[in-house]
Design an enzyme around this catalytic site. Structure first.
Site, PDB file in Angstrom:
ATOM      1  N   LEU A 110       0.862  -1.170   0.000  1.00 41.07           N
ATOM      2  CA  LEU A 110       0.000   0.000   0.000  1.00 41.07           C
ATOM      3  C   LEU A 110       0.905   1.228   0.000  1.00 41.07           C
ATOM      4  CD1 LEU A 110      -2.735  -0.831   2.716  1.00 41.07           C
ATOM      5  CD2 LEU A 110      -2.956  -1.028   0.234  1.00 41.07           C
ATOM      6  N   ASP A 111       0.524   2.255  -0.746  1.00 43.64           N
ATOM      7  CA  ASP A 111       1.290   3.491  -0.739  1.00 43.64           C
ATOM      8  C   ASP A 111       1.341   4.073   0.671  1.00 43.64           C
ATOM      9  OD1 ASP A 111       1.639   3.300  -3.455  1.00 43.64           O
ATOM     10  OD2 ASP A 111       0.101   4.778  -3.965  1.00 43.64           O
ATOM     11  N   ARG A 112       2.310   4.912   0.903  1.00 41.97           N
ATOM     12  CA  ARG A 112       2.474   5.555   2.204  1.00 41.97           C
ATOM     13  C   ARG A 112       1.176   6.232   2.678  1.00 41.97           C
ATOM     14  NH1 ARG A 112       7.586   8.994   3.859  1.00 41.97           N
ATOM     15  NH2 ARG A 112       6.946   9.729   5.905  1.00 41.97           N
ATOM     16  N   THR A 164      -1.906   5.667   1.651  1.00 41.93           N
ATOM     17  CA  THR A 164      -3.098   4.819   1.651  1.00 41.93           C
ATOM     18  C   THR A 164      -3.287   4.135   2.998  1.00 41.93           C
ATOM     19  OG1 THR A 164      -2.796   4.404  -0.706  1.00 41.93           O
ATOM     20  CG2 THR A 164      -4.275   2.927   0.468  1.00 41.93           C
ATOM     21  N   ARG A 192      -4.789   5.397  -8.555  1.00 41.98           N
ATOM     22  CA  ARG A 192      -4.471   6.830  -8.660  1.00 41.98           C
ATOM     23  C   ARG A 192      -4.437   7.280 -10.117  1.00 41.98           C
ATOM     24  NH1 ARG A 192       0.786   7.523  -5.011  1.00 41.98           N
ATOM     25  NH2 ARG A 192       0.555   9.722  -5.659  1.00 41.98           N
TER      26      ARG A 192
END
Length: 223
Positions: free
Chosen positions: A55-57, A59, A157
């Site tokens: 997961l992105d930072r 998210t 995104r």
């Protein structure tokens, strides 16, 4: 007791409710990361758990951790084979006219010295498919449910920005960052709300994460 909420737990898996702003990898500039919590997340087990996916930072939400190497390999294969059901919620910085649809935009990674790396739609890129539907519209913003079939880097995104034509609120790379006057966001508003991982003869791993406070502050609810 760990500081990170646990949404699912058994002998081979944990699903944690990852906070927004917590990166999985140690930042180059230093600072905290998921690594700082893995010891606490042993919960009496011999090994520290390992994240199965990314997961992105920014998210928040459901992140699956495996408690042993065998489980890690099996769960990673389930993601690779597109057997995992993933449900995300995102606030997009505008009103989406249609109510539902499917975005099929192949993605490719590009890098420049000026802007660093990012993902772009590209005909010869890797296939990427995202199903979406509108849940609510409030104050010029739209709450969208995303169900990605594939798991490309930054898929939701880019699909929001280039497929819906409306980027996620707060996205500094594919949008305008903070979202403009009166529509501020301290992060990219994307939340991993649900995860279902099949396990053959065993019951599936099923986890749901509650709607974050910054989504609710904009007037949205999940339901």
């Amino acid at each position: 007791m760990t500081a990170i909420p646990i949404l699912f737990e058994d002998g081979e898996a944990l699903v944690i409710d990852k906070p927004a702003g917590l990166p999985l990898d140690r930042p180059r500039a230093g600072g905290r990361s998921l690594d700082d919590h893995l010891e606490d997340l042993r919960l009496g087990f011999q090994r520290s758990p390992a994240p199965v996916h990314r997961l992105d930072r920014d998210t928040s939400g459901c992140l699956l951790l495996a408690r042993n190497p065998k489980a890690l390999k099996r769960f990673a294969a389930a993601f690779e084979e597109r057997l995992v059901e993933k449900r995300y919620l995102g606030v997009v910085a505008g009103l989406v006219a249609e109510d539902a649809g499917t975005i099929e935009l192949a993605l490719s990674k590009v890098s420049t010295q000026k802007d660093g790396w990012r993902m772009i739609p590209a005909r010869k890129g890797k296939p990427a498919v995202t199903h979406w539907r509108v849940l609510d519209r409030q104050g010029g913003l739209t709450l969208v449910e995303f169900r990605p079939e594939t798991g490309r880097t930054h898929q939701i995104r880019v699909h929001a920005a280039s497929g819906l034509g409306t980027p996620l609120l707060g996205d500094p790379v594919y949008g305008s960052g903070k979202g403009g006057p009166g529509k501020g966001a301290s992060r990219t508003l994307l939340h991993a709300a649900g995860l279902t991982v099949p396990r053959g003869d065993k019951p599936p791993i099923v986890a749901t994460s509650p709607l974050p406070a910054d989504f609710a502050a904009l007037g949205f609810s999940d339901g």
